[in-house]
Design a protein around this motif. Structure first.
Motif, short mmCIF file in Angstrom:
data_model
loop_
_atom_site.label_atom_id
_atom_site.label_comp_id
_atom_site.label_asym_id
_atom_site.label_seq_id
_atom_site.Cartn_x
_atom_site.Cartn_y
_atom_site.Cartn_z
N ARG A 73 2.87 5.06 -3.08
CA ARG A 73 4.01 5.87 -2.65
C ARG A 73 3.63 6.72 -1.45
O ARG A 73 2.46 6.91 -1.14
CB ARG A 73 4.45 6.82 -3.77
CG ARG A 73 4.70 6.16 -5.12
CD ARG A 73 4.81 7.27 -6.17
NE ARG A 73 5.02 6.76 -7.51
CZ ARG A 73 6.21 6.60 -8.07
NH1 ARG A 73 7.29 6.92 -7.39
NH2 ARG A 73 6.33 6.14 -9.29
N GLN A 74 4.66 7.28 -0.81
CA GLN A 74 4.42 8.25 0.25
C GLN A 74 3.77 9.51 -0.29
O GLN A 74 2.87 10.08 0.33
CB GLN A 74 5.74 8.64 0.93
CG GLN A 74 6.36 7.55 1.78
CD GLN A 74 7.56 8.05 2.54
OE1 GLN A 74 7.50 9.08 3.21
NE2 GLN A 74 8.66 7.34 2.45
N GLU A 75 4.23 9.96 -1.45
CA GLU A 75 3.70 11.18 -2.07
C GLU A 75 3.13 10.82 -3.43
O GLU A 75 3.85 10.30 -4.29
CB GLU A 75 4.81 12.23 -2.20
CG GLU A 75 5.41 12.62 -0.85
CD GLU A 75 6.64 13.50 -0.99
OE1 GLU A 75 7.08 13.70 -2.14
OE2 GLU A 75 7.14 13.98 0.04
N MET A 76 1.85 11.07 -3.63
CA MET A 76 1.17 10.61 -4.82
C MET A 76 1.10 11.70 -5.88
O MET A 76 0.49 12.75 -5.66
CB MET A 76 -0.25 10.15 -4.47
CG MET A 76 -0.95 9.42 -5.59
SD MET A 76 -2.70 9.23 -5.25
CE MET A 76 -3.31 10.84 -5.75
N PRO A 77 1.71 11.49 -7.05
CA PRO A 77 1.59 12.48 -8.12
C PRO A 77 0.18 12.45 -8.73
O PRO A 77 -0.50 11.42 -8.70
CB PRO A 77 2.64 12.01 -9.14
CG PRO A 77 2.78 10.54 -8.91
CD PRO A 77 2.54 10.33 -7.43
N PHE A 78 -0.26 13.58 -9.27
CA PHE A 78 -1.58 13.62 -9.91
C PHE A 78 -1.60 14.76 -10.92
O PHE A 78 -0.78 15.68 -10.87
CB PHE A 78 -2.68 13.82 -8.86
CG PHE A 78 -2.57 15.11 -8.08
CD1 PHE A 78 -3.26 16.24 -8.47
CD2 PHE A 78 -1.75 15.19 -6.96
CE1 PHE A 78 -3.15 17.43 -7.77
CE2 PHE A 78 -1.62 16.37 -6.24
CZ PHE A 78 -2.33 17.49 -6.65
N HIS A 79 -2.56 14.68 -11.83
CA HIS A 79 -2.74 15.73 -12.84
C HIS A 79 -3.75 16.76 -12.35
O HIS A 79 -4.63 16.45 -11.53
CB HIS A 79 -3.21 15.13 -14.16
CG HIS A 79 -2.28 14.08 -14.71
ND1 HIS A 79 -0.98 14.35 -15.04
CD2 HIS A 79 -2.47 12.76 -14.95
CE1 HIS A 79 -0.40 13.26 -15.49
NE2 HIS A 79 -1.28 12.26 -15.45
N ASP A 80 -3.63 17.97 -12.84
CA ASP A 80 -4.45 19.08 -12.35
C ASP A 80 -5.95 18.79 -12.41
O ASP A 80 -6.69 19.14 -11.49
CB ASP A 80 -4.15 20.36 -13.15
CG ASP A 80 -2.78 20.92 -12.83
OD1 ASP A 80 -2.22 20.53 -11.78
OD2 ASP A 80 -2.25 21.73 -13.61
N TYR A 159 -4.07 10.64 -0.43
CA TYR A 159 -3.42 9.37 -0.12
C TYR A 159 -4.46 8.31 0.23
O TYR A 159 -4.36 7.15 -0.21
CB TYR A 159 -2.45 9.55 1.04
CG TYR A 159 -1.66 8.30 1.34
CD1 TYR A 159 -0.46 8.05 0.71
CD2 TYR A 159 -2.15 7.35 2.23
CE1 TYR A 159 0.26 6.89 0.96
CE2 TYR A 159 -1.45 6.19 2.49
CZ TYR A 159 -0.24 5.96 1.85
OH TYR A 159 0.43 4.80 2.10
N ARG A 160 -5.45 8.68 1.01
CA ARG A 160 -6.45 7.69 1.43
C ARG A 160 -7.30 7.21 0.26
O ARG A 160 -7.69 6.04 0.21
CB ARG A 160 -7.33 8.28 2.54
CG ARG A 160 -6.55 8.49 3.84
CD ARG A 160 -7.46 8.77 5.01
NE ARG A 160 -8.14 10.05 4.90
CZ ARG A 160 -7.62 11.21 5.29
NH1 ARG A 160 -6.39 11.25 5.78
NH2 ARG A 160 -8.31 12.32 5.19
N VAL A 161 -7.58 8.10 -0.69
CA VAL A 161 -8.31 7.68 -1.90
C VAL A 161 -7.49 6.64 -2.67
O VAL A 161 -7.99 5.60 -3.08
CB VAL A 161 -8.63 8.88 -2.80
CG1 VAL A 161 -9.19 8.41 -4.15
CG2 VAL A 161 -9.64 9.81 -2.13
N ARG A 162 -6.20 6.94 -2.85
CA ARG A 162 -5.36 6.01 -3.61
C ARG A 162 -5.21 4.68 -2.88
O ARG A 162 -5.23 3.61 -3.51
CB ARG A 162 -3.97 6.63 -3.83
CG ARG A 162 -3.01 5.72 -4.59
CD ARG A 162 -3.48 5.50 -6.02
NE ARG A 162 -2.67 4.54 -6.73
CZ ARG A 162 -2.97 3.24 -6.86
NH1 ARG A 162 -4.06 2.76 -6.29
NH2 ARG A 162 -2.20 2.44 -7.54
#
Length: 519
Positions: A73-80, A159-162
């Motif tokens: 995605r353009q914006e990557m969700p993640f957990h704390d 984003y680059r990691v994903r």
């Protein structure tokens, strides 16, 4: 190549409160094909990707996939508490499980189970997965400590990691939403080569004109067409742009001709009806009735022609959004910065000055300090060493859009957004939270320009914008009398701004400035 891999849609439709955004799309993308999805902001490009990934349920229609899938995605969700290592483990899970299954089938040896496990491990390149991940992380500038929390990384770093993890997975179907937004030149070249070599299906949404030319075998155009259907175009963006221009010209000409013919036939029908109803009477005599009958028949013939024309008339070509930049007047010296230092983020060894009409291009790899430099020049960040002086209004467009009140409408936040040609119609009354990422970017650009800045500082201004607006923005920046500084990885924009004075930051945060003669 896995010839069985493909992605098929039939009559795929999805709408929201504002109306349909994906409307009756039927297509098939097979292994080895790379489809670029293009269209104005708000046309449903991201929605289409989510439908293809089964991340969103369609209102009607079907999606059929053969093969594994990954969506970025353009914006990557993640957990704390999620870390870089967690993302990497998710990406490598299938390969590790495949190798574990192979070992289990070997001891004790189960021939049928072993053959099946071996085929699967070979199919996904399980032995090479760890190496692929390492190469991708390094090439994309994402090789962080595995214990690093994602929350401690910037949006671009996450984003680059994903993206690196996705490339390591080797999924059959890759769905990418604006994959070049956070990539520098080296990373762009790496991504381009990987996508060109991909064995399966690639569907990507991108504003990057160079990527579309270098990678895509077909383009799916979501903008309006004369027949109301979405069209596939072979080849890259340059060929598409010329074909689209010619199509638009033919559409406008056909509409104008049909409007003129419709007006002429309508006039003839009304004239005939008026004669029969009011003034005209056949003269007395043997042939009066025949003349009356011929007149009525003539009217019916014209009416039938009018009805046939109505059945096949094209709709009026919708007026495209046209960026109408304001006249930003400025005079004299507007900004001066002495050599600057922000510990561990930026070292600028040369002073920077900008006068009215002067243009500056800031280049360098990710992590070199381009965003930091723009924030310092804008007065949002204080340097540990050095000073910045302003002699006019300075406005900064950051890489990512942010709004304090997402319940406010676009019109409430910027009364000039329609005048500037950046949003219109129903989008003006929609709350910011319901706008697409590209539309939010347009709104932020409108707010910035409405402030009448004398100095424009733009950090990756092409992020999330449609290709048409990028072209128009490029032209406007070339013409404006305001002083302009742009940091961008967009290859086409950098070429277009090749005559600008350039500051290049390297990865060790040192810099040098070069002046390029005007062409």
């Amino acid at each position: 190549m896995r010839s069985h891999v493909h992605l098929t849609t039939h009559d795929l439709t999805k709408g929201y409160e504002s109306g349909p955004v994906v409307d009756g799309i039927s297509l098939k993308v097979s292994a080895g094909q790379r489809l670029g999805v293009i269209g104005e902001n708000g046309r449903g490009k991201t929605t289409l990707l989510r439908l293809l990934a089964d991340d969103l349920a369609p209102d009607q229609g079907t999606v059929t996939r053969h093969g594994s899938l990954s969506l970025v995605r353009q914006e990557m969700p993640f957990h704390d508490n999620e870390t870089v290592g967690d993302l990497l483990n998710d990406a490598l899970r299938e390969s590790r499980q495949a190798l574990s299954e192979l070992d289990s089938a070997a001891t004790p040896f189960d021939e049928q189970r072993y053959e099946k496990a071996l085929t699967h491990a070979e199919d996904i390149g399980a032995w090479d997965a760890e190496r692929r991940a390492g190469i991708a992380l390094k090439a994309l500038g994402a090789d962080h400590d595995r214990t690093k929390k994602l929350a401690e990384l910037s949006v671009g770093e996450r984003y680059r990691v994903r993206l690196a993890c996705l490339l390591a997975e080797r999924a059959d179907v890759l769905l990418l939403d604006e994959p070049t937004n956070h990539l520098d030149a080296h990373a762009l070249n790496f991504l381009t080569e990987r996508l060109r070599q991909h064995h399966g299906v690639v569907v990507l949404v991108s504003h990057d004109r160079t990527l579309l030319d270098d990678v895509c075998t077909q383009l799916l155009d979501l903008d309006p067409t004369p027949d109301g259907e979405v069209h596939l175009h072979g080849g890259g963006y340059r060929a598409f742009k010329e074909a689209k221009r010619a199509e638009r010209q033919r559409w406008e000409q056909r509409f104008a001709q049909e409007e003129a013919e419709h007006g002429e036939l309508t006039g003839k029908v009304e004239q005939a009806r008026s004669r029969l109803r009011d003034a005209w009477r056949p003269p007395k005599g043997a042939f009066g009735h025949k003349r009356s009958t011929r007149a009525a028949n003539k009217m019916r013939n014209v009416a039938r022609r009018l009805e046939a024309l109505d059945d096949q008339r094209v709709d009026a070509p919708p007026p495209p959004l046209r960026f109408a930049p304001p006249d930003l007047s400025a005079d004299g010296d507007l900004l001066h910065a002495s050599p600057l230092e922000v510990p561990e983020r930026l070292t600028l060894t040369e002073p920077i000055s900008l006068s009215a009409g002067e243009k500056l291009l800031i280049t360098g790899p990710n992590g070199a300090g381009k965003s930091t430099l723009l924030n310092v020049l804008a007065g949002r960040l204080s340097p540990a060493v050095g000073t910045v002086h302003h002699a006019g209004r300075v406005a900064l467009l950051a890489q990512e859009s942010s709004f304090e009140n997402e319940d406010a409408t676009a019109a409430q936040l910027c009364s000039r957004v329609e005048e500037l040609g950046l949003l219109r119609g129903k989008d003006l009354a929609r709350p910011v939270r319901s706008l697409s990422t590209g539309q939010r970017r347009r709104l932020e650009l409108a707010i910035l320009l409405s402030s009448g800045p004398h100095v424009l500082l733009l950090d990756e201004p092409t992020n999330h914008l449609s290709i048409a607006l990028v072209d128009e923005l490029t032209e406007a920046l070339q013409r404006t009398r305001a002083a302009v500084a742009v940091a961008t990885h967009d290859r086409r924009m950098r070429t277009d701004f090749g005559s600008w004075r350039t500051v290049t930051l390297d990865s060790s945060s040192q810099s040098h400035e070069s002046s390029v003669a005007s062409k």
